[in-house]
Structures are given as structure tokens and as C-alpha cells.
Design a protein around this motif. Structure first.
Motif, mmCIF file in Angstrom:
data_model
loop_
_atom_site.group_PDB
_atom_site.id
_atom_site.type_symbol
_atom_site.label_atom_id
_atom_site.label_comp_id
_atom_site.label_asym_id
_atom_site.label_seq_id
_atom_site.Cartn_x
_atom_site.Cartn_y
_atom_site.Cartn_z
ATOM 1 N N TRP A 130 19.424 -68.790 -17.813
ATOM 2 C CA TRP A 130 20.361 -69.278 -18.834
ATOM 3 C C TRP A 130 19.766 -70.452 -19.609
ATOM 4 O O TRP A 130 19.916 -70.548 -20.828
ATOM 5 N N ASN A 133 17.212 -69.052 -22.056
ATOM 6 C CA ASN A 133 17.776 -68.375 -23.215
ATOM 7 C C ASN A 133 18.439 -69.356 -24.181
ATOM 8 O O ASN A 133 18.426 -69.148 -25.405
ATOM 9 N N LYS A 138 19.288 -68.192 -27.815
ATOM 10 C CA LYS A 138 20.007 -66.954 -27.502
ATOM 11 C C LYS A 138 21.160 -67.252 -26.542
ATOM 12 O O LYS A 138 21.191 -66.770 -25.403
ATOM 13 N N GLN A 140 24.064 -66.220 -26.309
ATOM 14 C CA GLN A 140 24.904 -65.089 -25.929
ATOM 15 C C GLN A 140 24.229 -64.193 -24.887
ATOM 16 O O GLN A 140 24.884 -63.327 -24.287
ATOM 17 N N LYS A 141 22.936 -64.396 -24.643
ATOM 18 C CA LYS A 141 22.190 -63.491 -23.750
ATOM 19 C C LYS A 141 22.285 -64.026 -22.313
ATOM 20 O O LYS A 141 21.341 -64.599 -21.763
ATOM 21 N N LYS A 142 23.446 -63.807 -21.685
ATOM 22 C CA LYS A 142 23.727 -64.441 -20.398
ATOM 23 C C LYS A 142 24.196 -63.459 -19.312
ATOM 24 O O LYS A 142 24.301 -63.849 -18.143
ATOM 25 N N ASP A 217 21.689 -57.660 -26.716
ATOM 26 C CA ASP A 217 21.513 -59.091 -26.969
ATOM 27 C C ASP A 217 22.355 -59.961 -26.048
ATOM 28 O O ASP A 217 22.235 -61.196 -26.086
ATOM 29 N N THR A 218 23.201 -59.330 -25.206
ATOM 30 C CA THR A 218 24.027 -60.100 -24.272
ATOM 31 C C THR A 218 23.509 -60.009 -22.837
ATOM 32 O O THR A 218 24.006 -60.717 -21.962
ATOM 33 N N ALA A 220 20.831 -60.600 -19.984
ATOM 34 C CA ALA A 220 19.704 -61.479 -19.712
ATOM 35 C C ALA A 220 18.730 -60.902 -18.701
ATOM 36 O O ALA A 220 17.514 -61.038 -18.857
ATOM 37 N N TYR A 251 14.669 -53.141 -23.789
ATOM 38 C CA TYR A 251 15.728 -53.991 -24.333
ATOM 39 C C TYR A 251 15.496 -55.482 -24.054
ATOM 40 O O TYR A 251 16.434 -56.271 -24.158
ATOM 41 N N ASP A 252 14.266 -55.855 -23.721
ATOM 42 C CA ASP A 252 13.896 -57.254 -23.504
ATOM 43 C C ASP A 252 14.806 -57.913 -22.457
ATOM 44 O O ASP A 252 15.385 -58.979 -22.662
ATOM 45 N N ILE A 253 14.908 -57.253 -21.314
ATOM 46 C CA ILE A 253 15.724 -57.742 -20.205
ATOM 47 C C ILE A 253 14.788 -58.119 -19.064
ATOM 48 O O ILE A 253 13.939 -57.318 -18.642
#
Length: 457
Positions: A130, A133, A138, A140-142, A217-218, A220, A251-253
Motif C-alpha cells: 500500500w 502504491n 495509485k 486506488q490499487k489496494k 487498477d484496483t 494490488a 494486469y500488473d499485479i
């Protein structure tokens, strides 16, 4: 209270609230009081011997009497019994251990953050993700994705990541930021006629669908044990991890590997990531890190995670996270010696060989009317009991038969663990071939007792 606890005149057996225990039942039964350990054996206050076939809590790699670990602790206690690593302070044991862990890691890692337990390690990596991000703009990416039947700990966040109902009931968990997808248990959840590879495809599609529904985008990070331990010793189906990783990369996770049970040889390789060809962004280590002679855990992060954290800490002026015992010198010294012994005695290779032997012997029970599946990887296995072999039907009261078998096993001098109706085995890495046979023999006696009891109902 039972006779054993009544005999303990100098021990207040009612003073502890025990974890993973029915408190009311405990008031009636009392505890099994373990007094000492030797090799893979522990002894109660009456002197009765038990094979500790669960390594305590999946963790005592070197057994219960390794003098080199005792000496490492004593030497460090006499040299520097405690010092912290806050505010630009350091000491040799934690620094050396961090370097050793980075050298051992199966993929390039950048930094190590020490905690006291796997639960704290999971909490720490969530905070760091967190923090990262937010540093990247970012906010929102949590959201975090874990799996049903996963085990990641018992603190508020790690219990949320855990996918076991009893870790949530009564605690107002899980937290809303945590989502769960299906657990990869092919025997139990594969469709008729579906191959392991097809099942893995379906699970990867489920993950991708959840990501798209929630919004990439949400999301993480994805959390996973290479092999799921406390959820039932669940070995992933073929190609599962390759397909899950592909979705995360798409998805960049971030991929977080919880190696708390698997690490340091348990799966027949140094790490579960080695066994299952996983390339994580962070690794969480504990348990066999010190053979549980000292409480310690470690979070390994790669450059992708570290760099934004470093920038953010510079901007704020500090990284506002830490524990009094972070990198404790005694725990670090014991861990270093523990790793030396594992490497010097080739206990990782031994786990692979002994694990194959244990699986071979347990597989002999596959035709037993109460046995549905025998599974495992390296020196960690499970035998799942079922009411009907043909349909894989569970018992009408889940967990009751498994609990009875575990009780009978203890009667016969072997401590196992029933996870529902799956009986788990996770003996120390120092176990011998002859002791593997003892484990299997005592399990057979308990299984026979259980069959007679079940059939008589």
C-alpha cells in the motif's frame, strides 16, 4: 480436569487461553503437557513418547534437541542479547542473515524486513504494498486476492487473507479489501473428465474474471502458498502456477509467495517457488527459518517493490513501520546456524528422498475404504478420509472422523493433525527411514481403530 493435569501440582493449567482450541472443552479435558524433546520425539509429563509427525507446527526442521542451535543462542545471548535496528542502527546477526536469505532466494530480491511471525510478515508486506502504491500515485490499487482454504496468519489483515471460515467467524473478518478465489484442489473440485491442465485453465480464468470485474487498477497483489499447508496440504495441479502468474503479469499485479510452511526444504527444494517454478515479487519466510527455536520471520522484496518505498520514506523522513524485536540478534544467530545445518547435511535433498518414501508407504492405503486421496510433495503429505470412495462424499459431520483418528494416533504415540478429515504429516527433516516406517505403522493402527469405530456406529 484429567488425571495428568491434576497431577501437575506446580503448574497452573487453567491460566492460558489456548489458540485453535475449544475453550470450554479444554476446561473439561485439560492439555497434553509436553515436557521435553529429543530428535523427532517429544515426551509428556508421564514420560510417554510421541513421534512429532507435524514438526510441532510445520516448523521444527532439525528436531527438538539440536545442540548447535542451543549453542548459537547461548553465544549470542552472552555477546549481545538484544539490540534494535531502528534509526540507522544495525548488528551483525541480522545483517548476515539478510544477506544469506537474499543469496538463497530463487529469484533476485533486493531487501529483507524482519518480523517475529508469519502473520506479521503478511501484515508487513500488505503495508509495504500500500505504501508503494501511494508512492506511485495509485491510491486506488489496494485490493488483495487470496484463495479459499489459504492460510496466511491470524492477525487482522493476515486472517483476512486466510481463507478458512473459522478464522473469520466471530471476528468481523475478512476486511473488505480482501477477495478470495477458489483453492486449487483437483481431487475435490476438478470436474468429471477435466484434466489437471484444464482445471488450471479454469482457475486462471476465474482469477482473470475477478480482476476484470473489480478493475485491474484496483488490484494490488495476489497471495499464495506454493503448496497450501493448513488448508489441507493441497498440491497445485499441473500448470497452475504458470497460468496464475501469467494473469498477474498481464494486469500488473504483484505476486506474493507465502513460503512460511514450504521454505527451507519442506517441498524437497529449498523453497516452494523452486519446486513449482514461481517467480514472486516478494517472499514471506518463517517456521523452518529457525526451526522455531526462536520466533522470527522475514519479508523479501524485489527492486520493483523497494524503490518506490525508499523514495517515499525519504520524502516523509522515515519508514514508519517496525517491531521491537525486528531482526532480533539471538533469533538471527539461531537462524543462520539452522540454515548452515540444513545445507551442510543436505536436508533439502533428504526431504525429497524421505518424502518420496513417505508417499510410497502412505499410498499403500489408497485402497482402504475410508481413504479418498493420498497427496503430498517433499516431506509434507496428507491422507484425506471420505465416507464414500466412489463419489468422494464427505462425512455427515465433517471433521469428526478425522478428529477421532488423530486422537487414536496420539494414543499410539504419534502426533499428527487432522485438517477436517484430512490427516497431515510434516515430520522434521532429520527423520530417518526407520522413523518414517514407525510413522506409517502408527498411522495404520489409528486408521484400523477408526474403521472399527466408524463401522460400529
Amino acid at each position: 480436569m484429567n488425571n495428568k493435569t491434576c497431577a501437575l501440582a506446580n503448574v497452573d493449567v487453567d491460566s492460558v487461553l489456548h489458540p485453535y482450541t475449544d475453550a470450554r472443552q479444554h476446561q473439561q479435558l485439560g492439555p497434553l503437557m509436553i515436557e521435553r524433546g529429543e530428535g523427532i520425539y517429544v515426551y509428556d509429563t508421564d514420560g510417554k513418547e510421541y513421534i512429532e509427525a507435524m514438526s510441532g507446527l510445520w516448523s521444527v526442521a532439525l528436531g527438538f534437541s539440536e545442540e548447535r542451535l542451543v549453542k548459537a543462542a547461548e553465544t549470542q545471548l552472552r555477546t549481545l542479547p538484544f539490540y534494535h535496528i531502528f534509526n540507522h542502527k544495525a548488528h551483525a546477526p541480522s545483517t548476515k542473515l539478510a544477506r544469506k536469505l537474499l543469496d538463497l532466494a530463487p529469484v533476485p530480491m533486493s531487501k529483507v524486513f524482519f518480523t517475529n511471525s508469519g502473520s506479521e510478515a503478511n501484515d508487513t508486506i500488505v503495508k509495504l504494498i500500500w505504501y508503494r502504491n501511494n508512492a506511485l500515485g495509485k491510491p486506488q490499487k489496494k485490493k488483495l486476492i487470496s484463495r479459499l482454504n489459504a492460510y496466511h496468519g491470524v492477525t487482522v489483515m493476515s486472517a483476512s487473507l486466510t481463507g478458512l471460515p473459522n478464522n473469520h467467524r466471530g471476528f468481523d473478518l475478512p476486511l473488505p479489501q480482501v477477495l478470495h478465489v477458489s483453492c486449487p484442489h483437483y481431487y475435490r473440485y476438478g470436474n468429471p473428465g477435466e484434466t489437471q491442465e484444464q482445471y488450471a485453465d479454469r482457475l486462471a480464468q476465474e482469477l482473470e474474471a475477478l480482476i476484470l470485474t473489480e478493475g485491474p487498477d484496483t488490484i494490488a497483489a495476489f497471495f499464495g502458498e506454493p503448496l497450501m499447508g493448513a488448508g489441507g496440504v493441497l498440491v497445485p495441479p499441473r500448470t497452475y502456477w504458470q497460468k496464475i502468474q501469467a494473469v498477474c503479469r498481464k494486469y500488473d499485479i504483484l505476486l506474493i509467495a507465502d513460503e512460511v510452511i514450504c521454505g527451507f526444504g519442506r517441498t524437497g527444494a529449498m523453497f516452494g517457488c523452486d519446486t513449482f517454478d514461481i517467480y514472486p515479487d516478494a517472499m514471506l519466510l518463517s517456521k523452518q527459518l529457525s526451526s522455531s527455536y526462536q520466533p522470527i520471520a522475514a519479508v523479501l522484496i524485489n527492486e520493483k517493490i523497494y524503490e518506490p518505498i525508499a523514495d517515499q520514506s525519504h520524502q516523509i523522513g522515515t519508514l514508519g513501520h517496525g517491531l521491537t524485536a525486528t531482526g532480533h540478534p539471538v533469533a538471527a544467530a539461531v537462524s543462520l546456524e539452522n540454515i548452515r545445518i540444513i545445507q551442510e547435511d543436505n536436508l533439502v535433498g533428504r526431504a525429497a528422498d524421505l518424502g518420496a518414501l513417505l508417499m510410497e508407504k502412505l499410498s499403500c492405503f489408497s485402497d482402504h475404504p475410508l481413504v479418498g486421496e493420498v497427496r503430498g510433495q517433499g516431506l509434507i503429505s496428507a491422507v484425506e478420509l471420505v465416507a464414500d470412495k466412489a463419489t468422494k462424499a464427505r462425512f455427515s459431520m465433517p471433521g469428526k472422523v478425522g478428529s477421532y483418528l488423530a486422537q487414536r494416533a496420539q494414543h499410539h504415540g504419534i502426533i499428527t493433525r487432522n485438517i477436517g478429515d484430512a490427516i497431515a504429516f510434516c515430520p522434521p527433516l532429520i527423520t530417518t527411514e526407520a522413523e518414517i516406517q514407525k510413522i506409517v505403522d502408527r498411522f495404520q493402527w489409528a486408521l484400523s481403530d477408526t474403521e472399527r469405530w466408524y463401522c460400529s456406529k
